[in-house]
Write an enzyme that holds these catalytic residues in place. Structure first.
Site, mmCIF file in Angstrom:
data_model
loop_
_atom_site.group_PDB
_atom_site.id
_atom_site.type_symbol
_atom_site.label_atom_id
_atom_site.label_comp_id
_atom_site.label_asym_id
_atom_site.label_seq_id
_atom_site.Cartn_x
_atom_site.Cartn_y
_atom_site.Cartn_z
ATOM 1 N N THR A 1 -4.036 1.500 -2.517
ATOM 2 C CA THR A 1 -3.534 0.124 -2.360
ATOM 3 C C THR A 1 -4.026 -0.825 -3.443
ATOM 4 O O THR A 1 -5.055 -0.590 -4.059
ATOM 5 C CB THR A 1 -3.991 -0.440 -0.987
ATOM 6 O OG1 THR A 1 -3.386 -1.701 -0.774
ATOM 7 C CG2 THR A 1 -5.497 -0.588 -0.892
ATOM 8 N N ASN B 1 -3.634 -4.005 -2.227
ATOM 9 C CA ASN B 1 -3.609 -4.989 -1.154
ATOM 10 C C ASN B 1 -2.269 -5.724 -1.157
ATOM 11 O O ASN B 1 -1.392 -5.382 -0.385
ATOM 12 C CB ASN B 1 -4.786 -5.959 -1.213
ATOM 13 C CG ASN B 1 -4.963 -6.668 0.124
ATOM 14 O OD1 ASN B 1 -4.587 -6.111 1.147
ATOM 15 N ND2 ASN B 1 -5.503 -7.861 0.124
ATOM 16 N N GLY C 1 0.890 -0.696 5.119
ATOM 17 C CA GLY C 1 1.353 -1.729 6.051
ATOM 18 C C GLY C 1 0.250 -2.493 6.751
ATOM 19 O O GLY C 1 0.455 -2.977 7.868
ATOM 20 N N GLY C 2 -0.947 -2.605 6.135
ATOM 21 C CA GLY C 2 -2.017 -3.387 6.750
ATOM 22 C C GLY C 2 -2.290 -2.881 8.159
ATOM 23 O O GLY C 2 -2.305 -1.672 8.400
ATOM 24 N N THR D 1 0.881 -1.161 0.000
ATOM 25 C CA THR D 1 0.000 0.000 0.000
ATOM 26 C C THR D 1 0.916 1.208 0.000
ATOM 27 O O THR D 1 2.104 1.083 0.241
ATOM 28 C CB THR D 1 -0.890 -0.055 1.266
ATOM 29 O OG1 THR D 1 -1.591 -1.296 1.264
ATOM 30 C CG2 THR D 1 -1.864 1.080 1.357
ATOM 31 N N SER E 1 -10.765 -2.312 6.247
ATOM 32 C CA SER E 1 -9.414 -1.822 5.954
ATOM 33 C C SER E 1 -8.766 -1.298 7.225
ATOM 34 O O SER E 1 -9.430 -1.076 8.236
ATOM 35 C CB SER E 1 -9.521 -0.690 4.932
ATOM 36 O OG SER E 1 -8.287 -0.044 4.761
HETATM 37 N N1 GLY Z 1 -5.317 -3.635 2.075
HETATM 38 C C1 GLY Z 1 -4.871 -3.246 3.358
HETATM 39 C C2 GLY Z 1 -5.879 -2.452 4.109
HETATM 40 O O1 GLY Z 1 -6.756 -1.871 3.495
HETATM 41 O O2 GLY Z 1 -5.828 -2.397 5.310
#
Ligand code: GLY
Length: 565
Positions: free
Chosen positions: A396, A398, A470-471, A378, A449
């Site tokens: 992102t 993902n 970074g998720g 992202t 998200s």
């Molecule tokens: N794809 C990572 C997020 O949206 O948290």
């Protein structure tokens, strides 16, 4: 921007009458990028430069964000492709708005589409992982509402770079190499026919992508969501086993949402509401920090990181209640309600890690359980213009190169955002997140998200923008940078480059940058935390200095660029 540990003692030797702030030592030497009238920071120097040129030629923050984002789609497709989606906060004429241009589940999506699928990786790799992309519609809607310069002008830098090419950098090469663990990319844009990634220093041209961008330049979203580009996307996805239709594309809509907002540390903080968990958790964490007087501990000390980890564990417990707002049974305000925050804070001690009675905090949903190693798929960019307008945007695909699907005719790299749903209940997704039933796959739904684009005001004036890829690590990285920005006097680059920690409730581990002082790690362990060295996440930020200049930082954990004027 090298990492150097300074000796605290050299600072402590200073005159004792100086303000408490002087008793702190930065962990790194770093210098921010400065702008007087405008500034852009992003993960790519071409993108930041394109945004700056737009600002310098009379465009506003919305115009510059469009130019920056489209260049990222060309130079950094692995996270910036127009086949992805995102969230942004835009501050225009003194008001902050949130735009949700995240991908949506195709209309044929069903809750059991992955559990009943023989391929365990179907939500991550291939056509079935692809959700309806939102980037082009998002940028268009931002521009329609707030832009000043013609749309056609804003697409020009990206088209030029796609046509004339740019040089493959170290990070681009590394990301190409990494992707080979997941996909066979032989013969695709950045790989040789034998499947070898382009070498550092090679010039890469993308004429097919340039043609798609020309269509978007001429027709706006019609150039992407309808006509040859749309057909290319749908046909490619179908060939790769997916379910996206022309109707999914033509019916894609963004949503303007009310940002979450809260007064904390004497500032007004605005952040992203659901379907992101980011804003809700960030506002919980900042309140816990203030109530716990976290700022009384020395920055980057073991005592402070212990409390940070305790706050993060508690905030991430709340992620189970967040999903597409249509599925939520509680509101963000119930989660960051001051009384609930006070209850959480009462369970924290400075001496040791403690176990609250988690059950007593249960609202009503299933427990979500997080995590694994950072994935850098992202990106975030920040733009500020001469009138104090700003865009803080996280975009992102993902995963690294998303689903690994590139459309045949126009070479557009497509997302794998479907994996952000609870694709297989009870099993962790690619971020190690085992999520709740609220986030199950449903047609047209938006996956949960962690993206946390954030804007901060003081006394009604813009003072800071921040965000991160970074998720789940996004939330805690934004939290730490914002906390230190609000409570110390270090420049924004020193704060962004400093080591950070991450805890996401489960697994029960404090992840920390490898550069975290070993003494601090030891102290965390003494206080009862399990620790693991693992890069936390990158942060991009802009802050107003006391002299009125803007200072910006892109994270030295990766490539990037800042450009001001
Ligand atoms: N794809 C990572 C997020 O949206 O948290």
């Amino acid at each position: 921007m090298r990492f150097e540990f300074k000796r605290t003692s050299s600072v402590l030797a200073l005159n004792l009458t100086v303000a408490a702030f002087s008793l702190m030592a930065a962990t790194v030497e770093a210098a921010p990028t400065i702008g007087r009238s405008g500034l852009v920071v992003s993960a790519d120097h071409w993108a930041s430069e394109a945004g700056k040129q737009v600002l310098a030629s009379g465009g506003n923050a919305a115009d510059a964000a469009v130019a920056t984002a489209l260049v990222l789609a060309v130079t950094r497709p692995y996270f910036g492709s127009i086949g992805g989606g995102g969230f942004l906060l835009v501050r225009m004429n003194g008001k902050v708005h949130a735009l949700d241009y995240r991908e949506r589940a195709p209309s044929a999506a069903r809750p059991d589409m992955y559990t009943s699928h023989p391929n365990k990786k179907a939500s991550e790799i291939g056509g079935l992982a692809v959700a309806t992309p939102g980037v082009v519609r998002g940028l268009w809607d931002l521009h329609q509402k707030f832009g000043k310069l013609p749309w056609t002008r804003l697409a020009e830098p990206a088209i030029r770079l796609a046509e004339s090419g740019y040089v493959v950098s170290g990070e681009i090469h590394d990301r190409l190499k990494e992707s080979l663990a997941d996909f066979d990319q032989s013969g695709k844009t950045f790989w040789s026919r034998e499947g070898k990634p382009l070498e550092v220093g090679t010039t890469v041209r993308q004429p097919k992508l340039a043609a798609a961008l020309r269509a978007i330049q001429k027709q706006g979203p019609g150039g992407f969501y309808k006509g040859p580009v749309a057909r290319d996307i749908v046909e490619t996805v179908k060939k790769e086993g997916g379910i996206l239709t022309l109707a999914d594309l033509s019916e894609y809509r963004t949503l303007w949402r009310d940002p979450l907002e809260l007064n904390v540390y004497g500032h007004r903080v605005y952040s992203m509401p659901p379907p992101s968990s980011g804003g809700t958790l960030l506002l919980s964490e900042l309140q816990m920090a203030e109530k716990l007087k976290l700022h009384d501990e020395k920055p980057w000390s073991g005592a402070q990181f212990h409390l940070l980890a305790e706050i993060m564990r508690r905030a991430f417990f709340e992620r189970q209640y967040i999903a597409d707002p249509r599925a939520m049974t509680v509101t963000p305000a119930q989660i960051f309600d001051p009384a609930r925050i006070a209850r959480w804070v009462s369970t924290v001690t400075r001496d040791r890690r403690t176990e609250p009675d988690w059950k007593s905090f249960d609202l009503d949903a299933l427990r979500a359980q997080p995590a694994k190693e950072e994935r850098l798929e992202t990106t975030h960019y920040c733009v500020v213009d001469r009138d104090g307008n700003a865009v803080s945007a996280t975009t992102t695909l993902n995963g690294n190169y998303g689903s690994g699907v590139w459309t045949s005719r126009f070479g557009i790299n497509l997302n794998n955002e479907m994996d952000d749903f609870t694709a297989r209940p009870g099993e962790p997704n690619m971020f190690g997140l085992t999520q709740s039933a609220l986030n199950k796959v449903e047609p047209g739904k938006t996956p949960l998200s962690s993206m946390t684009p954030t804007i901060v005001e003081k006394d009604g004036a813009l003072v800071m923008l921040v965000g991160s890829p970074g998720g789940p690590r996004i939330i805690n990285s934004v939290f730490q940078v914002l906390f230190w920005a609000l409570t110390t006097k270090f420049d924004i680059d020193e704060i962004v480059q400093a080591p950070r920690v991450h805890h996401q409730f489960l697994p029960d581990i404090v992840f920390h940058d490898r550069t975290l002082n070993p003494e601090v790690v030891r102290l965390l362990e003494e206080k009862g935390h399990k620790t693991k060295a693992e890069t936390v996440a990158r942060v991009y930020a802009i802050r107003k200095r006391a002299d009125g200049l803007w200072e910006g930082a892109f994270d030295a954990r990766g490539e990037g660029g800042g450009s001001g004027y």
